[in-house]
Design a protein around this motif. Structure first.
Motif, short mmCIF file in Angstrom:
data_model
loop_
_atom_site.label_atom_id
_atom_site.label_comp_id
_atom_site.label_asym_id
_atom_site.label_seq_id
_atom_site.Cartn_x
_atom_site.Cartn_y
_atom_site.Cartn_z
N GLU A 1 0.83 -1.21 0.00
CA GLU A 1 0.00 0.00 0.00
C GLU A 1 0.86 1.25 0.00
O GLU A 1 0.58 2.23 -0.68
CB GLU A 1 -0.93 -0.01 1.22
N GLY A 2 1.97 1.22 0.78
CA GLY A 2 2.83 2.39 0.85
C GLY A 2 3.79 2.52 -0.31
O GLY A 2 4.34 3.60 -0.55
N SER A 3 4.05 1.41 -1.02
CA SER A 3 5.05 1.43 -2.09
C SER A 3 4.47 1.72 -3.46
O SER A 3 5.18 2.20 -4.35
CB SER A 3 5.79 0.08 -2.14
N CYS A 4 3.17 1.43 -3.68
CA CYS A 4 2.60 1.59 -5.03
C CYS A 4 1.20 2.16 -4.94
O CYS A 4 0.34 1.63 -4.21
CB CYS A 4 2.60 0.24 -5.75
N ASN A 5 0.96 3.23 -5.69
CA ASN A 5 -0.37 3.86 -5.68
C ASN A 5 -1.43 3.03 -6.42
O ASN A 5 -2.62 3.29 -6.28
CB ASN A 5 -0.28 5.24 -6.32
N LEU A 6 -0.99 2.05 -7.20
CA LEU A 6 -1.96 1.23 -7.94
C LEU A 6 -2.54 0.09 -7.10
O LEU A 6 -3.49 -0.57 -7.54
CB LEU A 6 -1.28 0.63 -9.18
N PHE A 7 -1.98 -0.11 -5.90
CA PHE A 7 -2.46 -1.24 -5.10
C PHE A 7 -3.91 -1.03 -4.64
O PHE A 7 -4.74 -1.95 -4.72
CB PHE A 7 -1.54 -1.43 -3.88
#
Length: 470
Positions: A124-130
């Protein structure tokens, strides 16, 4: 390249253990995951794994250290705390294998739920597409749930409709069976009635349409249909009277505080026809009213039911009788005319036909058990209030009619017994020709009564004809 393949292999070998582990105090509760994401923690973790497999190296870029940590989380979820028996042996020069063992060992006693949470939080914190990826799966889940509910509702409705169709089919079969039973009963009754009146109607039709077989058959069908309708109406009236008598008996019994109630009799079924015809004689009616039966010395042969029908050719009928003065009678206001017709030794059935001008008139038929000295038809006129007897004619062999005795079917000591065949009712004989027939019950005199006593001012012109058949 080897590092990436090792990490992916570590993720793909994941097998989620369904055995629950106690949650740590800092874990987010399952309800909070449902509120935030729409999934349980385990469902959300599976979606996160799928996202990582699809997006790693594309939309998701992570460092080597983070990859080691993610693989360690998956091992912790699958097997729990690091154990040598579940960790493959690695060589001294296998840097990636040694790094993964160290990353897993670093997690220590972390619970399965905490490992899944950390895995999800990292993505969740690493990728906005999650998050959009999870929301897409949530929408897909809701759509599947909606389709499932719709399918269940459809199956439920189909089951209800099937049961309803079965009930309707069963009801339809019962109705058809009942209809078939009624039709069979009607056919039996019609057959019995037609057999009883076949000779009479045939003779009457031959007299009305000599040489015209088609018209004779049509007239016979009309007579048979009218006879059947009259018979059924009389049967229904008898059933209704019987039921009313039963109700009256029950009411009387209740009023008397009787401890035993009479059982209502079952109405007579219509699948049989009396061999002697329906006896409408006044003797039975009087016996029912008085609760008595005739004594053996008063017993007389049974009276069969009369047949009655109508014809539309009233103008032709009256025109054919105008020239015969004996066939036209003027009945004054308040008067009753009785036409006395003795039975003929060569006959077996009496026929009558009559009509009037402009207005109706009362009509009834009675049978007097007496032997007339001749076969002459005579006409007698009486006033409504006249209580005197008619004078005897031709040697005094014929009995006179008195208003209130013969019409009611009562017997006087000095009068022959008489039976009511057709009660006196007003007939619309100014609109159509009224016809009828009756089989001789024995030797006697028919009394055809034309009643105008209810008319205070208006006289009536009567056209009539009587004859017998063998």
């Amino acid at each position: 390249m080897a590092e990436t393949e090792g990490l992916v292999n570590g993720v793909e070998s994941l097998s989620v253990n369904d055995t629950p582990h106690p949650e740590s105090s800092d874990n987010v509760s399952g309800d909070e995951y449902h509120i935030k994401w729409g999934f349980s923690l385990e469902e959300l973790y599976k979606i996160a794994l799928k996202f990582y497999k699809e997006k790693e190296g594309k939309a998701l870029q992570v460092t080597y250290k983070d990859k080691l940590r993610l693989v360690a989380y998956t091992k912790q979820v699958s097997f729990g705390k690091f154990r040598n028996d579940v960790s493959p042996d690695v060589g001294f020069l296998d840097v990636v294998g040694n790094d993964r063992r160290q990353a897993w060992q670093a997690l220590g006693d972390m619970s399965k739920e905490s490992a899944m949470e950390e895995f999800v939080k990292f993505l969740e914190g690493s990728c906005n597409l999650f998050k959009p990826f999870v929301e897409a799966h949530k929408a897909e889940k809701e759509e599947k749930l909606r389709q499932q509910q719709e399918e269940e509702e459809r199956l439920r409705r189909e089951e209800e409709e099937r049961k309803q169709r079965e009930l309707e089919e069963e009801a339809r079969k019962q109705q058809e069976a009942e209809k078939q039973r009624q039709m069979e009963q009607e056919m039996q009754i019609r057959s019995a009635l037609n057999q009883q009146t076949a000779a009479q109607f045939r003779q009457y039709a031959e007299q009305q349409y000599p040489g015209n077989t088609q018209m004779q058959e049509e007239l016979i069908r009309q007579l048979q249909e009218q006879h059947f309708q009259q018979y059924m109406q009389q049967v229904y009236q008898q059933q209704l009277m019987h039921q009313q008598q039963q109700l009256q008996q029950m009411h009387t019994s209740n009023n008397n505080s009787s401890t035993t109630l009479p059982q209502p009799a079952v109405p007579q079924q219509l699948n049989s026809y009396p061999q002697q015809g329906m006896d409408l004689g006044h003797r039975e009616g009087q016996a029912l009213e008085n609760g008595q039966t005739d004594s053996p010395e008063d017993e007389l042969p049974p009276i069969a039911a009369a047949s009655m029908w109508t014809r539309k050719d009233i103008k032709e009928f009256k025109d054919s009788l105008r020239k015969d003065k004996d066939s036209v009678i003027k009945i004054g206001s308040g008067e009753t005319v009785t036409v006395r017709v003795p039975t003929h030794e060569d006959g077996s059935c009496l026929f009558w036909e009559f009509a009037t001008d402009y207005y109706d008139i009362g009509f009834g038929v009675y049978f007097e058990w007496t032997i007339a000295p001749s076969n002459t038809v005579s006409v007698h006129v009486s006033e409504d209030t006249d209580e005197e007897e008619f004078e005897e004619e031709e040697g005094g062999g014929e009995a006179a009619d008195v208003k209130g005795d013969v019409e009611k079917g009562k017997k006087q000591d000095n009068r022959p017994p008489a039976d009511e065949i057709i009660p006196i009712y007003r007939r619309d004989c100014h609109e159509e020709v009224y016809c009828g027939s009756h089989t001789y019950p024995g030797r006697g005199v028919y009394l055809l009564k034309f009643d105008n006593s209810y008319s205070l001012w208006r006289s009536k012109t009567l056209y009539y004809r009587v004859y017998y058949s063998r």
